[in-house]
Write a protein that holds these residues in place. Structure first.
Motif: not given
Length: 660
Positions: A316-317, A321-323, A328-329, A344-346
C-alpha cells in the motif's frame, strides 16, 4: 550416525524399544528355564530392560516436549545412578538378601517359576520407575493440551500406548507377585507396539517435532503450508488456516483448489518467490510467497514448503508513493554520476510530451538550452559529487515538439544512498509563472506611466488655476470673497482627488519586492503622519509580515484617517493587534461603527459619507491588501466600532520579545 539419528526424538524412542525388547526377551528366558541359573540369567536380562525403561521414557518425554536441555551431564549421572546400583544387586543376588531370597524354584517346561521373598529395594525400584514414567506422561500430556489438531491425536496415541503396559504392571503388583513368570506387561507391550506403529506411520510420530514446529510454525504470524508431491496439503499452521477462512479440513485436499498461489511458483526450482493477492472482508491482502523444496536425507524430493509473508502495508505504501509520483505535476528524474537519466516519472509526458522511457539513457544536459548549459555543467561538476549536495536551477528545456520550457529543478545528490544511487531532480514547469510575472511587471510599468501622465497633465493646469485664484483673491472686493472661497475649496478638492487617484493607481500594482516588516513600527509611524485630533492608538502585536513597507504604511494611514474622520476623535481609541484564530492582524476603533448593509460598499471607489471626502481611502486599502495576496474583511469591533481584519495566507513571523 545411524539411520534416524537425524530425526529429533528418534534416539530416545529407539532406546525405549530396546528396553522393551530386553524386558520381553528376559521374561521369555525365565519362562522356559530348566535350571535356576538360567532363570537368574533371564531375570538379569529382564531387569536391564526394566531399569532402562524409566530413564529412556523420561528422555523421550523431555525431547518430545522440547525440554531436553534440562538433562545435563550431572543430571544424567544422578538419573542412572539408581538403575546401575540395582543392576549390580541383581547380578550379585545369590550372594545377599538385599533384593530377594529365593525359597523354591520350579523348572519348566511348560512354565518355570520361583517362590521368593522380596526385599525393600525391589519396591523402592518400582516407586522410582513409576515416578519417571508418570513424569514422562505428564510432559507428553501437556504437549497435547497446549497444541491442537494433529498433535492431540499423536499425543493421545502415545498416552494410550504407555498406559496399557502401565495398567498391566499395576495388575501384576496388585496380586502381590511382581516377579511372576506370566507377566502380562510383556503382552501389553505388544499392543503398545501396534499403537505406536499407527502413531509412526499415520501421524508421523518422529516426523513432527512438536516444540520446534510450534516455535517455528504455529507461533509464526506468516501463513505456512506443506504440500506433498501429489499436490495434497499435508500440514498448515494457525495463520494459514485463518487465511483459508471458510475452508474446513484443509489437510488432504488438493493445494491448487484451496491454497492461494501464483503461476510463477509452478515453474520454480528448489526455491522460488511470487506475489499473490487475497481478497478479504477488510480489502485485498498482499503476500510474498516463498516456496522451498523439501527433501529427505537421501536428497529425494518429498514436497514443498510455502511461506506467505504479509506485505500489505508495504505494498500500500509503495502503491501510494507510486501514484503520488505518477499524478504529481512535478517531474522526478534520477541521474547517474555521468548525468544520464536512469528514471523519469509519468509527469514527464504531461510537461515535455515524451514517454518517460524515452528519457532513460539520455544525458539530461542534451535537452538544456545551449545558453543555460555551461553554467549548469560547471556547477554540477564542482559540487555534484558531494553526497547530500542540494541546489536549485532554472534552465530552458526543449519538449518533444522542440518548444522551450523554463524548468525549475531542485537537485539532491543521493549517489551514495543504496536505495537511490543517483542525483534526484524534483522539477516543475515555471514557464507560465515567468510569463505572468513578466506581464505583471509590464502592467506595473503601464500604471506608473499612467500615474506620471496624470500627475503631470492634471497638476500643471491645477497649479495655474490655484495661482490665478490667489491673484483674484487680492484684487476682488468683499462682494466676491465668497465666490473666491468656493473656487479655492473646489481646487483643493481637485488636488485631493488627483493625489488619491495616483495613490489608488499605484496601490493595485502587484507586490513583487517584499521584506519582513515590523507591524508595530509601521502602525506607529502611520499614526504620526495622520491628523488624529486627540484620538488614542493601542498596538498589541509582534507580527513581521513579508510585505512592501511603503504600501503597508499607506494602508495604515488610510485606515486611521477613516476612523478619525468618521468619529468623535476626542473619545476615540484605535487598536492594532494579531488575529487569534488565523494568520493576520486587525485594525479596530471604538467609534460608531459601519452599518452591516454598507460594509460591502465601503471598499468601492468613490463611496463616502463625508461631503469633503474622495471615497478612495478604503478602496486604496483594499487594493494594497489584495496586491500582497492577502484578504480584508469588515466586521464589528468588541465595543461596536469598525473592525478591519487582514488575513495573511502565509503565516507572518513574530519578532522576539525583549527580555527584561
Amino acid at each position: 550416525m545411524g539411520p534416524g539419528s537425524g530425526v529429533r526424538g528418534a534416539v530416545p524412542f529407539v532406546a525405549i524399544m530396546i528396553c522393551v525388547s530386553l524386558y520381553a526377551f528376559g521374561n521369555a528366558i525365565r519362562t522356559g528355564s530348566t535350571t535356576l541359573a538360567t532363570f537368574r540369567v533371564g531375570t538379569f536380562v529382564k531387569y536391564v530392560g526394566i531399569l532402562g525403561l524409566g530413564p529412556t521414557q523420561l528422555w523421550f518425554g523431555l525431547t518430545y516436549s522440547g525440554r531436553e536441555s534440562l538433562l545435563g551431564r550431572r543430571h544424567w549421572a544422578l538419573l542412572v545412578a539408581w538403575p546401575i546400583f540395582v543392576l549390580v544387586l541383581v547380578g550379585t543376588a545369590p550372594m545377599h538378601d538385599l533384593l530377594w531370597n529365593v525359597v523354591e524354584f520350579s523348572p519348566g517346561p511348560p512354565i518355570a517359576s520361583v517362590d521368593r521373598v522380596d526385599g525393600p529395594v525391589v519396591w523402592l525400584n518400582f516407586v522410582y520407575q513409576y515416578a519417571l514414567i508418570l513424569a514422562t506422561y505428564v510432559l507428553i500430556a501437556l504437549v497435547g493440551i497446549r497444541r491442537s489438531g494433529r498433535y492431540r491425536v499423536q499425543v493421545g496415541l502415545m498416552l494410550l500406548g504407555g498406559v496399557i503396559p502401565l495398567a498391566a504392571s499395576a495388575i501384576l503388583l496388585s496380586r502381590g507377585n511382581p516377579v511372576a513368570t506370566l507377566d502380562p506387561t510383556s503382552f501389553a507391550f505388544t499392543i503398545t507396539g501396534g499403537v505406536f506403529a499407527v502413531a509412526l506411520f499415520r501421524f508421523g510420530l518422529l516426523d513432527l517435532v512438536p516444540i520446534a514446529r510450534h516455535t517455528l510454525v504455529e507461533e509464526m504470524s506468516d501463513p505456512i503450508f506443506v504440500v506433498d508431491l501429489g499436490d495434497q496439503v499435508v500440514d498448515v499452521n494457525a495463520a494459514g488456516a485463518e487465511l483459508l477462512d471458510g475452508v474446513e479440513q484443509p489437510l488432504g485436499r488438493p493445494a491448487d483448489e484451496i491454497v492461494p498461489s501464483d503461476d510463477a511458483l509452478e515453474s520454480g526450482g528448489e526455491s522460488s518467490e511470487a506475489d499473490v493477492v487475497v481478497e478479504s472482508e477488510d480489502g485485498p491482502r498482499y503476500f510474498d510467497i516463498n516456496r522451498t523444496t523439501l527433501t529427505d536425507r537421501t536428497g529425494s524430493v518429498m514436497g514443498y514448503l510455502l511461506i506467505y509473508r504479509d506485505v500489505t502495508e508495504r505494498r500500500i505504501a509503495e502503491e501510494r508513493f507510486q501514484r503520488l509520483i505518477e499524478r504529481s505535476s512535478d517531474m522526478v528524474v534520477v541521474l547517474d554520476e555521468a548525468g544520464t537519466v536512469t528514471f523519469a516519472s509519468e509527469s514527464v509526458e504531461r510537461v515535455l510530451g515524451c514517454e518517460p522511457t524515452e528519457l532513460v539513457g539520455e544525458r539530461v544536459v542534451d535537452r538544456v538550452h545551449p545558453d543555460d548549459r555551461s553554467e549548469l555543467l560547471a556547477d554540477l561538476s564542482e559540487y555534484g559529487t558531494e553526497y547530500g549536495y542540494t541546489d536549485t536551477y532554472v534552465a530552458r528545456v526543449d519538449d518533444a515538439a522542440g518548444d522551450w520550457h523554463f524548468i525549475e529543478a531542485r537537485a539532491t545528490n543521493l549517489l551514495d544512498d543504496p536505495f537511490v544511487e543517483g542525483i534526484v531532480l524534483n522539477a516543475r514547469d515555471v514557464t507560465e509563472k515567468r510569463r505572468r510575472k513578466r506581464e505583471l511587471e509590464r502592467q506595473n510599468e503601464r500604471l506608473d506611466q499612467f500615474a506620471s501622465i496624470v500627475a503631470h497633465d492634471l497638476r500643471n493646469p491645477l497649479n495655474v488655476a490655484i495661482g490665478r485664484a490667489d491673484l483674484l483673491e487680492a484684487n476682488v472686493d468683499a462682494e466676491h470673497e465668497e465666490s473666491i472661497d468656493n473656487v479655492r475649496r473646489q481646487l483643493d478638492r481637485m488636488e485631493a482627488i488627483i493625489t488619491d487617484s495616483l495613490t489608488l493607481a499605484r496601490s493595485g500594482e502587484t507586490v513583487t519586492e517584499t521584506e519582513e516588516v515590523d507591524l508595530e513600527t509601521v502602525a506607529r509611524e502611520a499614526w504620526g503622519s495622520v491628523d488624529t485630533d486627540g484620538a488614542t492608538l493601542e498596538v498589541d502585536t509582534a507580527l513581521c509580515p513579508e510585505s512592501d513597507r511603503n504600501r503597508l504604511l499607506s494602508a495604515f494611514e488610510n485606515l486611521f484617517r477613516n476612523s478619525v474622520e468618521h468619529n468623535d476623535a476626542t473619545e476615540l481609541t484605535v487598536r492594532v493587534g494579531s488575529l487569534s484564530d488565523r494568520s493576520g492582524f486587525y485594525v479596530e476603533d471604538t467609534g460608531g461603527g459601519i452599518p452591516a448593509d454598507d460594509r460591502e460598499e465601503v471598499f468601492e471607489q468613490g463611496y463616502t459619507t463625508n461631503r469633503d471626502g474622495t471615497g478612495f481611502g478604503l478602496a486604496i486599502v483594499r487594493d494594497i491588501v489584495q496586491a500582497h495576496g492577502w484578504e480584508i474583511s469588515l466586521t464589528e469591533g468588541e465595543e461596536g466600532g469598525a473592525r478591519f481584519e487582514i488575513e495573511c495566507y502565509e503565516t507572518p513571523v513574530e519578532k522576539p520579545i525583549a527580555q527584561v
